[in-house]
Design an enzyme around this catalytic site. Structure first.
Site, PDB file in Angstrom:
ATOM      1  CG  LEU A  90      -2.003  -1.082   1.250  1.00  0.00           C
ATOM      2  CD1 LEU A  90      -2.929  -0.885   2.447  1.00  0.00           C
ATOM      3  CD2 LEU A  90      -2.819  -1.096  -0.021  1.00  0.00           C
ATOM      4  CG  ASP A 118       0.905  -2.340   3.726  1.00  0.00           C
ATOM      5  OD1 ASP A 118       1.009  -1.980   4.920  1.00  0.00           O
ATOM      6  OD2 ASP A 118       1.525  -1.785   2.809  1.00  0.00           O
ATOM      7  CB  ILE A 119       1.064  -3.904   8.792  1.00  0.00           C
ATOM      8  CG1 ILE A 119       1.924  -2.712   8.381  1.00  0.00           C
ATOM      9  CG2 ILE A 119       1.881  -5.124   9.103  1.00  0.00           C
ATOM     10  CD1 ILE A 119       2.692  -2.109   9.527  1.00  0.00           C
ATOM     11  CE1 TYR A 152      15.035   3.381   3.770  1.00  0.00           C
ATOM     12  CE2 TYR A 152      16.656   4.772   2.667  1.00  0.00           C
ATOM     13  CZ  TYR A 152      15.535   3.961   2.614  1.00  0.00           C
ATOM     14  OH  TYR A 152      14.913   3.737   1.411  1.00  0.00           O
TER      15      TYR A 152
HETATM   16  N1  NAD Z   1       9.978   5.853  -2.318  1.00  0.00           N
HETATM   17  C1  NAD Z   1      11.271   6.097  -2.512  1.00  0.00           C
HETATM   18  O1  NAD Z   1      11.642   7.232  -2.891  1.00  0.00           O
HETATM   19  C2  NAD Z   1      12.273   5.009  -2.307  1.00  0.00           C
HETATM   20  C3  NAD Z   1      13.609   5.242  -2.694  1.00  0.00           C
HETATM   21  C4  NAD Z   1      14.560   4.242  -2.470  1.00  0.00           C
HETATM   22  C5  NAD Z   1      14.173   3.033  -1.936  1.00  0.00           C
HETATM   23  N2  NAD Z   1      12.874   2.828  -1.562  1.00  0.00           N
HETATM   24  C6  NAD Z   1      12.547   1.555  -0.936  1.00  0.00           C
HETATM   25  O2  NAD Z   1      11.435   0.952  -1.582  1.00  0.00           O
HETATM   26  C7  NAD Z   1      10.626   0.256  -0.633  1.00  0.00           C
HETATM   27  C8  NAD Z   1       9.196   0.753  -0.710  1.00  0.00           C
HETATM   28  O3  NAD Z   1       9.212   2.144  -0.568  1.00  0.00           O
HETATM   29  P1  NAD Z   1       7.858   3.004  -0.534  1.00  0.00           P
HETATM   30  O4  NAD Z   1       8.259   4.385  -0.912  1.00  0.00           O
HETATM   31  O5  NAD Z   1       6.776   2.329  -1.268  1.00  0.00           O
HETATM   32  O6  NAD Z   1       7.575   3.009   1.034  1.00  0.00           O
HETATM   33  P2  NAD Z   1       6.254   3.460   1.811  1.00  0.00           P
HETATM   34  O7  NAD Z   1       6.674   3.953   3.151  1.00  0.00           O
HETATM   35  O8  NAD Z   1       5.424   4.340   0.963  1.00  0.00           O
HETATM   36  O9  NAD Z   1       5.499   2.078   1.984  1.00  0.00           O
HETATM   37  C9  NAD Z   1       5.960   1.069   2.826  1.00  0.00           C
HETATM   38  C10 NAD Z   1       4.796   0.172   3.165  1.00  0.00           C
HETATM   39  O10 NAD Z   1       5.269  -0.839   4.067  1.00  0.00           O
HETATM   40  C11 NAD Z   1       4.245  -1.082   5.005  1.00  0.00           C
HETATM   41  N3  NAD Z   1       4.839  -1.703   6.190  1.00  0.00           N
HETATM   42  C12 NAD Z   1       5.506  -1.102   7.207  1.00  0.00           C
HETATM   43  N4  NAD Z   1       5.872  -2.022   8.126  1.00  0.00           N
HETATM   44  C13 NAD Z   1       5.449  -3.223   7.674  1.00  0.00           C
HETATM   45  C14 NAD Z   1       5.532  -4.549   8.164  1.00  0.00           C
HETATM   46  N5  NAD Z   1       6.118  -4.818   9.339  1.00  0.00           N
HETATM   47  N6  NAD Z   1       5.003  -5.545   7.420  1.00  0.00           N
HETATM   48  C15 NAD Z   1       4.395  -5.281   6.230  1.00  0.00           C
HETATM   49  N7  NAD Z   1       4.272  -4.043   5.724  1.00  0.00           N
HETATM   50  C16 NAD Z   1       4.792  -3.027   6.440  1.00  0.00           C
HETATM   51  C17 NAD Z   1       3.609   0.271   5.279  1.00  0.00           C
HETATM   52  O11 NAD Z   1       2.292   0.135   5.791  1.00  0.00           O
HETATM   53  C18 NAD Z   1       3.654   0.906   3.886  1.00  0.00           C
HETATM   54  O12 NAD Z   1       2.440   0.705   3.189  1.00  0.00           O
HETATM   55  C19 NAD Z   1      11.298   0.498   0.729  1.00  0.00           C
HETATM   56  O13 NAD Z   1      12.142  -0.603   1.017  1.00  0.00           O
HETATM   57  C20 NAD Z   1      12.119   1.730   0.502  1.00  0.00           C
HETATM   58  O14 NAD Z   1      13.235   1.769   1.376  1.00  0.00           O
HETATM   59  C21 NAD Z   1      11.922   3.796  -1.738  1.00  0.00           C
END
Ligand code: NAD
Length: 322
Positions: A10, A34-35, A142
């Protein structure tokens, strides 16, 4: 292929990755999880959804079995700014979650996608045209979890033959789901504020240069990497990928070409600024270009034009400018 599981579905990436994977591989073949629960009656109803905490290994195993999953896109994590606020929780989710997912993947012979980040670099990394293989001494929790994650994925491939693959994403810009607590969130918020109020107060300084990518390119990179013949992969995990880099001042100037009255001012958040200052200015992504033909479609002008058009439709129901 059998079925795909997406954790953290999500979030900013998953909200667009799941629909894209469902179009590509079939709605029933992609299990979102998701959670948090998705809103009822939304597009999430088009395929299976599981309430799944990625740190609960038994639950991951059970979902994997029930849906006959053979590929996991492991997106669940805390992002950079949130991880600095809650470093202990970040360790548990980012490392505990990944370790459990890799273990279950090993036992069930699943492939795993792991998203790393420009946050896997630190202040001693060469900041310009940062090479694929270079110094990685991040100073944030991070970053620590991302470097450790990259190494763990390499280890699971070398030691156990798990088909792990990964990308070091820069800041991602998108209009479907809001960003989830990262240092590059300003590059999304600025568009919302430009359309709603014609001005934006930025939490990073005007000259903070960072790599960025528009979400359609991020999704294309994900799919291309996961579909490429693995015998071509020399690096496998943690490919540098980028599409553009800019400062807040340069992004504001680009937005002003479409919204001439737009103004930006600055109220610097010292935590986010120090995170951004520890990251590279620009990445060298030639390994990804060489090994699986990575090539982004959106530069700064193309991304800005598309973001404004899509957000005006989303927020105002149609274009605000003639
Ligand atoms: N968005 C960016 O700009 C970006 C850049 C580099 C890397 N990333 C990596 O990509 C991945 C996804 O990023 P995003 O931007 O979609 O993050 P986000 O924060 O938008 O989404 C993360 C999701 O993980 C869920 N979550 C949190 N704890 C959880 C758990 N214990 N079990 C299951 N779900 C859980 C949250 O509810 C959330 O929906 C991450 O690993 C992030 O580090 C993102």
């Amino acid at each position: 292929m059998e079925n795909i599981l997406v954790t953290g579905a999500l979030g900013q990436i998953g909200s667009e990755l799941v629909p894209a994977l469902r179009v590509r591989y079939g709605e029933d073949h992609v299990v979102a999880s998701d959670i948090r629960m998705p809103p009822r009656g939304s597009t999430w109803d088009s395929g299976p959804f599981e309430f799944l905490d990625c740190t609960n290994r038994n639950q991951v195993q059970e979902v994997l079995h029930r849906h006959r999953v053979d590929t996991i896109y492991h997106l669940a994590a805390l992002l950079s700014a949130t991880s600095e606020e809650k470093p202990h929780v970040a360790w548990d989710i980012n490392m505990g979650g990944l370790y459990g997912v890799l273990e279950v993947a090993r036992q069930n012979r699943c492939a795993v996608f792991f998203p790393s980040s420009i946050g896997a670099f630190g202040p001693t990394t060469p900041p310009d045209s940062t090479p694929q293989d270079t110094i990685q001494r991040p100073t944030t929790m991070y970053g620590v979890t991302k470097v450790a994650g990259e190494l763990l994925c390499d280890y699971y491939h070398r030691r156990f033959g798990v088909d792990t693959r990964g990308l070091r994403f820069p800041g991602l810009i998108s209009y479907v789901a809001p960003p989830g607590g990262g240092t590059t969130d300003y590059a999304v918020e600025i568009f919302y504020e430009a359309i709603r109020h014609g001005r934006y107060t930025c939490f990073l300084g005007p000259d903070t240069r960072l790599d960025m990518m528009y979400m359609p390119d991020a999704l294309a990179a994900l799919v291309a990497l996961m579909e490429v013949d693995p015998s071509r992969l020399e690096h496998r995990n943690a490919f540098n990928v980028t599409a553009m880099n800019f400062t807040p001042e340069e992004l504001a100037a680009e937005i002003r070409k479409h919204v001439p009255a737009f103004t930006i001012d600055y109220r610097i958040d010292p935590v986010k600024q120090s995170i951004a200052d520890s990251w590279p200015n620009s990445l060298d992504d030639s390994a990804a270009r060489r090994e699986w033909e990575w090539s982004p479609r959106y530069d700064l002008p193309a991304m800005t034009t598309d973001m404004l058009a899509k957000l005006e439709t989303k927020l105002l129901g149609g274009p605000a400018r003639s």
